[in-house]
Structure formats: structure tokens, C-alpha cells
Enzyme design. Structure first.
Site, mmCIF file in Angstrom:
data_model
loop_
_atom_site.group_PDB
_atom_site.id
_atom_site.type_symbol
_atom_site.label_atom_id
_atom_site.label_comp_id
_atom_site.label_asym_id
_atom_site.label_seq_id
_atom_site.Cartn_x
_atom_site.Cartn_y
_atom_site.Cartn_z
ATOM 1 N N ILE A 61 0.932 -1.223 -0.066
ATOM 2 C CA ILE A 61 -0.183 -0.004 0.093
ATOM 3 C C ILE A 61 0.940 1.250 -0.010
ATOM 4 O O ILE A 61 2.065 1.223 0.886
ATOM 5 C CB ILE A 61 -0.870 0.152 1.388
ATOM 6 C CG1 ILE A 61 -1.773 1.221 1.254
ATOM 7 C CG2 ILE A 61 -0.180 -0.130 2.356
ATOM 8 C CD1 ILE A 61 -2.925 1.149 2.398
ATOM 9 N N SER A 62 0.747 2.182 -0.882
ATOM 10 C CA SER A 62 1.598 3.339 -0.948
ATOM 11 C C SER A 62 1.682 4.230 0.287
ATOM 12 O O SER A 62 0.788 4.338 0.814
ATOM 13 C CB SER A 62 1.092 4.027 -2.286
ATOM 14 O OG SER A 62 1.297 3.236 -3.551
ATOM 15 N N GLN A 63 2.806 4.838 0.396
ATOM 16 C CA GLN A 63 2.889 5.839 1.506
ATOM 17 C C GLN A 63 1.952 7.040 1.352
ATOM 18 O O GLN A 63 1.267 7.326 0.214
ATOM 19 C CB GLN A 63 4.289 6.564 0.948
ATOM 20 C CG GLN A 63 4.601 7.693 2.055
ATOM 21 C CD GLN A 63 5.753 8.412 1.468
ATOM 22 O OE1 GLN A 63 6.333 8.338 0.432
ATOM 23 N NE2 GLN A 63 6.415 9.015 2.230
#
Ligand code: SAH
Length: 212
Positions: A61-63
Site C-alpha cells: 500500500i503506497s505511502q
């Protein structure tokens, strides 16, 4: 305020607003969507860390800042039909659902898509449609799209996706050039595409016909 709500409010201030995210709709949506519901039981306590997190199947899951930068670059007003490639946990899908009229999201890992569907039910996202398959070709039957978000790095902006972008529409895609990756925004004007480099980034590869 619950502990997670407090962490979410701090994330919005310190990771997003102070670092240049200024679209109030994006900030409000990220202040509301419970990221802890998308990261898996074991990582809930880390949900608001200033980092990408593993979500299984070797994906992440992206930053938060990267998610916000993508959403801001799409310039959504609420009426759009959006195509997303790389549903992952469903976190960005849920945000897109809040910011637009309808979202079509494609994920190649059936297992991740199943989990994302569960997460999205928990968050009562009703205007999102999940599909399993190779999103690098887009979803021609549903085109054109007012905005397209690609969450995996491609060797170039996939031509099939450019074709499915509406005139005036925006697409955000991480483009990998050797070891460098650049989050890139393309805006369609007729058959021309204005391209702006947004920020260096690091994504998992887009695996597929128009990916790697
Ligand atoms: N947006 C997600 C993070 C996605 S990570 C979130 O908020 O959690 C990138 C995702 O792209 C991974 O889940 C990976 O499986 C998926 N992916 C890679 N290539 C793909 C392709 N060709 N079509 C659809 N999904 C793809």
C-alpha cells in the site's frame, strides 16, 4: 477522538498539508478514510506511518503522501468516471470513490482483489467496481475515462490507457526509466498529451501486456 482518528488527523497535517498537498477535497477524504482497515490486522498500529507497507502477495500500500499526490494530480471535482489500475488493498480505490462519481478498478492478483472487496464493504464504498485481470490494457468497453490512476510502475505510459482517456482527462502513472522512477501526469488535449513530472517515486512493477 479514537487513537486512529487522531493519528489520521496528524497524518493529514504533517505528512500531507505541510508537504504541499492543498486540494481540500483530497485532504478531507484522507482525513476520513480509515487506512487501518486496509493494511491487515498485524499492521494496524503502523497504518499511519510515513511509509509504504506490505499488504501480501509481495505488494504494498503506497505511502500516504504518494496517494495524496496522485489524487491531487487527477483534479477530481466529483462528477468523473475514473479507471484505477492496481487496486491492491483497496485504500486508494475507496478514496477515489469519495472524490468521483464512479470508479472501475482492476487488480491482477485475485487474492488481493478479494481482500480489497472486503475492505471496501467495511467502508461502505458503493460506487466502486472491482475487476480481476491485466489492467495495462485498460477497460475499453467502459472508456472513455475522465481520470486514470496507475499504481504500478510502467516502462512508459501504456498506449491503451492513453487511448481510453477522455479529452481534457488526466492520467497519473509512475514511469520507470532504468533505475529511476518518476510519478508522471499526462493531460489529454485532443490527440496531444501534456506531460508533467511530479515526483521521484518507487512502485511495484506493472506486470502485463503494456507493462513489464
Ligand atoms: N493502490 C493500492 C496499492 C497498489 S500496489 C493501495 O492503495 O493499496 C500495485 C498493485 O498493482 C499491486 O496490487 C499489483 O498486484 C497490481 N498490478 C500490477 N500489475 C498489474 C496489472 N497489469 N493490472 C492490474 N493490477 C496490476
Amino acid at each position: 477522538m479514537s487513537d486512529f482518528a487522531a493519528q489520521r488527523a496528524r497524518m493529514v497535517e504533517h505528512q500531507l498539508r505541510e508537504r504541499g498537498i492543498e486540494d481540500e477535497r483530497v485532504l478531507a477524504a484522507m482525513g476520513e478514510v480509515p487506512r487501518e482497515e486496509f493494511v491487515g490486522e498485524r499492521r494496524r498500529e503502523m497504518a499511519y506511518a510515513d511509509a509504504a507497507l506490505p499488504i501480501g502477495s509481495e505488494q504494498t500500500i503506497s505511502q500516504p503522501w504518494i496517494v495524496a499526490a496522485i489524487l491531487q494530480a487527477l483534479e477530481l471535482q466529483g462528477e468523473e468516471t475514473v479507471l484505477e489500475i492496481g487496486t491492491g488493498s483497496g485504500y486508494s480505490t475507496c478514496l477515489l470513490g469519495r472524490l468521483s462519481e464512479h470508479v472501475v478498478s482492476v487488480e491482477r492478483h485475485a487474492g488481493l482483489a478479494r481482500l480489497a472487496a472486503e475492505h471496501l464493504r467495511t467502508c461502505r464504498a458503493q460506487n466502486v467496481e472491482l475487476m480481476v485481470g491485466d489492467g495495462s490494457r485498460g477497460v475499453p468497453a467502459r472508456a472513455p475515462f475522465d481520470a486514470i490512476a496507475v499504481h504500478a510502475a510502467a516502462p512508459a505510459a501504456p498506449p491503451a490507457l492513453l487511448e481510453q482517456l477522455a479529452d481534457g482527462g488526466r492520467m497519473v502513472v509512475p514511469v520507470a526509466d532504468g533505475s529511476e522512477e518518476m510519478l508522471t501526469v499526462l493531460r489529454r488535449r485532443g490527440n496531444e498529451f501534456e506531460t508533467v513530472a511530479l515526483a521521484p517515486c518507487r512502485f511495484v512493477p506493472l506486470i502485463g501486456a503494456e507493462g513489464f
